[in-house]
Scaffold this motif. Sequence first.
Motif, PDB file in Angstrom:
ATOM      1  N   THR A 156     -25.063  -5.801 -14.959  1.00 58.94           N
ATOM      2  CA  THR A 156     -23.995  -5.271 -14.123  1.00 58.94           C
ATOM      3  C   THR A 156     -23.567  -6.302 -13.087  1.00 58.94           C
ATOM      4  OG1 THR A 156     -24.951  -3.084 -14.411  1.00 58.94           O
ATOM      5  CG2 THR A 156     -23.331  -3.331 -12.646  1.00 58.94           C
ATOM      6  N   ALA A 203     -21.572  -8.990 -14.668  1.00 64.24           N
ATOM      7  CA  ALA A 203     -20.210  -8.543 -14.963  1.00 64.24           C
ATOM      8  C   ALA A 203     -19.377  -8.445 -13.687  1.00 64.24           C
ATOM      9  CB  ALA A 203     -20.245  -7.206 -15.684  1.00 64.24           C
ATOM     10  N   GLY A 209     -16.029 -10.547 -12.668  1.00 64.35           N
ATOM     11  CA  GLY A 209     -14.779  -9.787 -12.520  1.00 64.35           C
ATOM     12  C   GLY A 209     -14.440  -8.940 -13.720  1.00 64.35           C
ATOM     13  N   GLU A 210     -15.496  -8.497 -14.439  1.00 62.73           N
ATOM     14  CA  GLU A 210     -15.228  -7.734 -15.654  1.00 62.73           C
ATOM     15  C   GLU A 210     -15.323  -6.225 -15.446  1.00 62.73           C
ATOM     16  OE1 GLU A 210     -17.704  -9.148 -18.803  1.00 62.73           O
ATOM     17  OE2 GLU A 210     -16.992 -11.213 -18.638  1.00 62.73           O
ATOM     18  N   ILE A 211     -15.368  -5.804 -14.202  1.00 65.33           N
ATOM     19  CA  ILE A 211     -15.557  -4.380 -13.912  1.00 65.33           C
ATOM     20  C   ILE A 211     -14.244  -3.751 -13.465  1.00 65.33           C
ATOM     21  CG2 ILE A 211     -16.816  -2.740 -12.438  1.00 65.33           C
ATOM     22  CD1 ILE A 211     -18.624  -4.296 -14.309  1.00 65.33           C
ATOM     23  N   ASP A 212     -13.979  -2.553 -13.972  1.00 65.28           N
ATOM     24  CA  ASP A 212     -12.766  -1.841 -13.572  1.00 65.28           C
ATOM     25  C   ASP A 212     -13.039  -0.782 -12.509  1.00 65.28           C
ATOM     26  OD1 ASP A 212     -11.039  -3.100 -15.329  1.00 65.28           O
ATOM     27  OD2 ASP A 212     -11.595  -1.750 -16.975  1.00 65.28           O
ATOM     28  N   ALA A 213     -14.128  -0.024 -12.725  1.00 65.76           N
ATOM     29  CA  ALA A 213     -14.340   1.132 -11.866  1.00 65.76           C
ATOM     30  C   ALA A 213     -15.825   1.315 -11.572  1.00 65.76           C
ATOM     31  CB  ALA A 213     -13.800   2.388 -12.537  1.00 65.76           C
ATOM     32  N   ALA A 214     -16.112   1.880 -10.424  1.00 68.70           N
ATOM     33  CA  ALA A 214     -17.486   2.226 -10.078  1.00 68.70           C
ATOM     34  C   ALA A 214     -17.609   3.739 -10.125  1.00 68.70           C
ATOM     35  CB  ALA A 214     -17.819   1.714  -8.682  1.00 68.70           C
ATOM     36  N   ILE A 215     -18.743   4.218 -10.680  1.00 67.67           N
ATOM     37  CA  ILE A 215     -18.900   5.669 -10.790  1.00 67.67           C
ATOM     38  C   ILE A 215     -19.865   6.141  -9.719  1.00 67.67           C
ATOM     39  CG2 ILE A 215     -19.726   7.550 -12.258  1.00 67.67           C
ATOM     40  CD1 ILE A 215     -18.730   4.926 -14.324  1.00 67.67           C
ATOM     41  N   PRO A 247     -15.033   8.651 -10.381  1.00 64.65           N
ATOM     42  CA  PRO A 247     -14.914   7.194 -10.457  1.00 64.65           C
ATOM     43  C   PRO A 247     -13.823   6.650  -9.529  1.00 64.65           C
ATOM     44  CG  PRO A 247     -14.099   8.247 -12.456  1.00 64.65           C
ATOM     45  CD  PRO A 247     -14.510   9.327 -11.548  1.00 64.65           C
ATOM     46  N   LEU A 305     -11.360   3.282  -8.984  1.00 59.42           N
ATOM     47  CA  LEU A 305     -10.903   2.007  -9.554  1.00 59.42           C
ATOM     48  C   LEU A 305     -11.130   0.908  -8.535  1.00 59.42           C
ATOM     49  CD1 LEU A 305      -7.494   2.551 -11.372  1.00 59.42           C
ATOM     50  CD2 LEU A 305      -9.654   1.834 -12.368  1.00 59.42           C
ATOM     51  N   ALA A 349      -8.564  -4.193 -10.187  1.00 61.05           N
ATOM     52  CA  ALA A 349      -8.110  -3.505 -11.393  1.00 61.05           C
ATOM     53  C   ALA A 349      -6.856  -2.711 -11.108  1.00 61.05           C
ATOM     54  CB  ALA A 349      -9.208  -2.588 -11.902  1.00 61.05           C
ATOM     55  N   GLU A 371      -3.924  -5.067 -10.709  1.00 61.45           N
ATOM     56  CA  GLU A 371      -3.509  -5.614 -11.998  1.00 61.45           C
ATOM     57  C   GLU A 371      -2.749  -4.576 -12.811  1.00 61.45           C
ATOM     58  OE1 GLU A 371      -5.466  -8.271 -15.544  1.00 61.45           O
ATOM     59  OE2 GLU A 371      -6.535  -7.958 -13.666  1.00 61.45           O
ATOM     60  N   LEU A 372      -3.263  -3.340 -12.744  1.00 60.38           N
ATOM     61  CA  LEU A 372      -2.597  -2.256 -13.464  1.00 60.38           C
ATOM     62  C   LEU A 372      -1.174  -2.081 -12.980  1.00 60.38           C
ATOM     63  CD1 LEU A 372      -4.751   0.950 -13.941  1.00 60.38           C
ATOM     64  CD2 LEU A 372      -3.467  -0.350 -15.631  1.00 60.38           C
ATOM     65  N   ARG A 388       1.012  -4.952 -14.044  1.00 55.89           N
ATOM     66  CA  ARG A 388       1.382  -4.864 -15.463  1.00 55.89           C
ATOM     67  C   ARG A 388       2.417  -3.788 -15.693  1.00 55.89           C
ATOM     68  NH1 ARG A 388      -3.590  -5.764 -19.573  1.00 55.89           N
ATOM     69  NH2 ARG A 388      -4.478  -7.528 -18.452  1.00 55.89           N
ATOM     70  N   ASN A 394      -9.890  -4.385 -17.911  1.00 60.31           N
ATOM     71  CA  ASN A 394     -11.166  -4.734 -18.545  1.00 60.31           C
ATOM     72  C   ASN A 394     -11.572  -3.681 -19.571  1.00 60.31           C
ATOM     73  OD1 ASN A 394     -11.940  -7.270 -17.293  1.00 60.31           O
ATOM     74  ND2 ASN A 394     -12.069  -6.090 -15.382  1.00 60.31           N
ATOM     75  N   LEU A 415     -23.025   3.111 -14.149  1.00 59.32           N
ATOM     76  CA  LEU A 415     -22.550   2.937 -12.782  1.00 59.32           C
ATOM     77  C   LEU A 415     -21.149   2.332 -12.712  1.00 59.32           C
ATOM     78  CD1 LEU A 415     -25.829   1.549 -11.180  1.00 59.32           C
ATOM     79  CD2 LEU A 415     -24.874   3.848 -10.969  1.00 59.32           C
ATOM     80  N   THR A 448     -17.586   0.689 -15.106  1.00 59.03           N
ATOM     81  CA  THR A 448     -16.902   0.545 -16.407  1.00 59.03           C
ATOM     82  C   THR A 448     -16.271  -0.829 -16.455  1.00 59.03           C
ATOM     83  OG1 THR A 448     -14.817   1.370 -15.557  1.00 59.03           O
ATOM     84  CG2 THR A 448     -16.283   2.987 -16.564  1.00 59.03           C
TER      85      THR A 448
END
Lengths: 559, 92
Positions: free
Chosen positions: A32, A35, A39-45, A52, A54, A58, A61-62, A65, B13, B53, B55
């Motif tokens: 984790t 990642a 910078g490969e993570i979008d969201a934390a839960i 969750p 964002l 992310a 970027e969304l 886009r 991602n 935890l 995604t």
Amino acid sequence: MEDELKRTHAELERTRAELRRARSELATTKETLRALIAGEIDAAIDDSGTGPTLLQTAQEELRSREGQLRAVFEGALEAMLIADDQGYYLEANPAAEELFGVPREEILGKRPTDFGPDMDDDAFERSWRAFLEEGRTEGTFTVRRPNGELRTAEFRAKAHISPGRNLSVLRDRTDALSMEHRLVESNRLESLGRLAGGVAHDFNNMLSVIVSFGTFLQEEIPKDDEKQEFVKEILDGAQRASYLVQQLLAFGRRQLLSPRPVLVRTLLRDVVRMTASLTREDVSVVLGPRPESAAVEVDATQMEQVLVNLVLNARDAISEGGAVTVDAELLTVTEGSPLAAVLALGPHAVLRIADDGDGMDEVTASRIFEPFFSTKEGGGKGTGLGLATAYGIVKQSGGHIDVESAPGHGSTFRIYLPLTEKPVSQSLDAQSVRMVRPETRAQGEVVLLVEDEDAVRRPTAHTLRQLGYEVLEAATPGEALLIAEQVDTIHLLLSDMVMPRMSGARLAERLLEGRPELKVLFISGYASDDLDELPEHAFLAKPFKPKVLAQTLRDLLDD
Amino acid sequence: MLLRLYVSGQAPNSVAARQTLQTALREGVSGDVSVELIDVFEDPRQAASDGVLVTPTLLRIEPEPRLAIVGNLGDGQRLRRWLDLTPMDSTV
């Protein structure tokens, strides 16, 4: 002891299991972290119940886009529409508004069937289901705008670009197709014209031989010989053939034209005057708006003939009363416009002859300018050369002619002619002093020409106009009387002797009652015996040479 | 093999991870693989109960032990190696 050992073993097992879990958790945590750093993570839960979240990057970027996609969608030259799985539009871009001719709000919530005239709901359901299954489709779609205008669009569609969303991209091909169509049409008529012109030219030469030797024979054989009748038949036939050949030459653009600048206004006014009395009671000829000072460089006599022809055709196309409207407007042909395929760039006058008659189907309309194509029933009514001639003359004048028609919706013929900057000469007859001595030309006189045979009346009228006369044409004595009722000044009646229902002599008598000063000249292929009734009137035998006609008229009028 | 991929909607991602996984599976792996796709915005509880935890996270549910790859699955090389692993004694 053994129990002790067992317990120790079990504890050892538990410890190993915990160790394994710890190692696994450690690995996941390391993973984790890696990642996160990459910078490969979008969201934390968050398991505290807020759900969750964002991550900032992310989200940005969304948004960016989405913004990019929105800009592409809004700015695209092609119409883009997004529909749900039932085919109802959810999104439409400005190009789609333009194609459909309605604002976005009137597109959303509707389906393709609401805009396509040639699609029923069942057919649409079937093709839409097939599209959703296939995932993509393409083809042609006809759009009917609220003003009735039809646009042809090519489309490509992709299903399921996201759940429940299907994208179609449409490109309006109407103008391009119409340009291609005009080019093909124009090329086809071009080659027909070359063929007709070539044949007519050779044919004309052969006719000259027949006419020359026929005339020699006529002179050689004694006047009272019955063979004179045979020769006359030959020469009459040759004259009729020669008229056909003239029309073919015109279609093949080999007509001798003497163009001069004329006002569009004047041209149309004259045409309406000429035809007003020739039309039926239940058909009115209406002169619509025309540009004030636009001039075109054409052979006025020929162009008048073309226009008169079109008006009379329009009259014939109306079966149960109506109107023929003659008007004109200006139009500039620019690069890329469909007309650029067949016209030079620049300003043009568009002369329109519109009727609210029966109209034509597409097949007829597409062949209407072909030589010998006639919609008039019965052999005698038309030669099938009128519109072919019109086509040739307009083309030779640097213009273009087309027709728009639909069954039940009338027809509109449009003649496009390039505008000229040259000054319009006030003198009407400066143009055609061909082979005619100045003293044999008209001095502003009006001639009422009555002749039931088109093949004789038209060339005679043509000759008269070339001589500078204002010509009122009538195909029957009845028409002649009608014209005379409406026109104040008529200097001379030039009439055929033998006509159905009323003879030329009777017609002259009727006209002379109201206009004792009227001069009368009879033309006939028959012997002069008919003239006994009115011996004071001049007579000219058919066929006559233009020169002879010119001189006879002058002699009568100057008397 | 049963995999569970946790994503968050159309976030970049998550989209990348989905695509990489799809490509890898299409190119073929040994044995049967089924994948459950879970969007944490639609089903956050499942994520919590799986101890996920962040995604995107790809979990190997079966066979035991559970393994996880976190992140967008990169260029797929690592994922492919991971899918072909003998399961028992490996770490990621």
